[in-house]
Design a protein around this motif. Sequence first.
Motif, short mmCIF file in Angstrom:
data_model
loop_
_atom_site.label_atom_id
_atom_site.label_comp_id
_atom_site.label_asym_id
_atom_site.label_seq_id
_atom_site.Cartn_x
_atom_site.Cartn_y
_atom_site.Cartn_z
N GLU A 183 0.81 -1.22 0.00
CA GLU A 183 0.00 0.00 0.00
C GLU A 183 0.85 1.28 0.00
N ASP A 184 2.05 1.23 0.57
CA ASP A 184 2.90 2.42 0.63
C ASP A 184 4.37 2.01 0.67
N PRO A 185 4.92 1.55 -0.47
CA PRO A 185 6.30 1.07 -0.47
C PRO A 185 7.33 2.15 -0.16
N ALA A 186 7.05 3.40 -0.52
CA ALA A 186 7.99 4.48 -0.23
C ALA A 186 8.23 4.62 1.27
N THR A 187 7.12 4.64 2.04
CA THR A 187 7.24 4.74 3.50
C THR A 187 7.87 3.49 4.09
N ALA A 188 7.53 2.35 3.57
CA ALA A 188 8.06 1.09 4.11
C ALA A 188 9.58 1.02 3.91
N TYR A 189 10.03 1.36 2.73
CA TYR A 189 11.49 1.33 2.48
C TYR A 189 12.20 2.42 3.28
N ALA A 190 11.59 3.59 3.39
CA ALA A 190 12.21 4.66 4.18
C ALA A 190 12.29 4.29 5.66
N THR A 191 11.30 3.55 6.14
CA THR A 191 11.33 3.10 7.53
C THR A 191 12.50 2.15 7.78
#
Length: 402
Positions: A183-191
């Motif tokens: 649903e939100d790969p950008a946030t997941a990878y940044a985390t």
Amino acid sequence: MRRAQRSRQETLTLRRQLIGSSCKLFYPNDPLKIVKARGQYMYDENGRQYLDCINNVAHVGHCHPDVVKAAHEQNQLLNTNSRYLHDNLTDYAERLSEKLPEKLCTFYFLNSGSEANDLALRMARQFTKHEDVIVLDHAYHGHLTSLIDISPYKFRNLEGQKEWVHVAPVPDTYRGLYREDHEDPATAYATEVKNIIERAHKKGREIAAFFAESLPSVGGQIIPPEGYFQKVAEHVHKAGGVFVADEIQVGFGRVGKHFWAFQLQGEEFIPDIVTMGKPIGNGHPIACVATTKEIAEAFAATGVEYFNTFGGNPVSCAIGLAVLDVIEKEQLQIHATEVGNFLMKLLTEQKVKHPIIGDVRGSGLFIGVDLIKDQAKRTPATEEAEYLITRYMRQSCGFAVC
């Protein structure tokens, strides 16, 4: 007196005798002897024509007449170091500044991308007073010792990972931890980067920089999800570090709709340091670091002069200016978009026909074709890719398959 041209076999024998064996050839089982190039074509000693699809340096075409003319004319006038005033240096810096966000307004000129990334690393450490660096998995940032240390692509085959180096997962939405259905790969990878920072802090370590190619190339022609860099920068800045965008392979309009690949992340994202090389001189050894006044002043505060013997010389700057002129005059960004879209369309059509093609991705003329052994596991088809590359060479066409 000019020496008579050797046969391909004679040249190969001499190369094996005189050149280090770690300096590899393309197509080592049947290497090409290239003696001439013009535009998008290269020619061997027999005059056979090859379409050059693997060169990431001859950005405006091999031996572009405008670039050759600029080099020749300036060579007849002066070529010396940057300790003298010369308009080419300041003209070139001014032209580059017009292509960058306003805050990236201080420039350093060098001879190679490796030199540029090494300088960026020094600047980051001087500015932050920290040591540690976060890099993406499979990254390659240059051949100097300092850069091998931050290049997982290299150090895993050498002395291994240093304590001050932290490796984050590549933001790959095809084969990575978080894929296209997240649903939100950008946030997941940044985390993942945020977690690395927290683990480093628990060990008493501090982050100097997050180092990344704006589009990871050696890592597999990866297109990070939009918003990833902004979120990473937020975590890195909060930890007192800086964001270094390596544009050495992907800058200067290659991605088509933007001059810099980091701009694909959105207008609001601005790195703290940008490094440039390869296409900047169309084959001539030029490189550049662009940064903010604050970082430049912190770097100067050591009292140690930064001097590069050949960096920013009048000939190199004349060539750099000519490359920018050609990109604009021949509308090469528009060309990269149009040709890239056309090629992506054709490759996507092939993907429908051939299950070995798992993914086609890219922007402009930065394009990757991901070959797989099976659709479910997405296992890389490494041997098949190597075979295909060799077959393209046999058809008089160089090509890159990831």
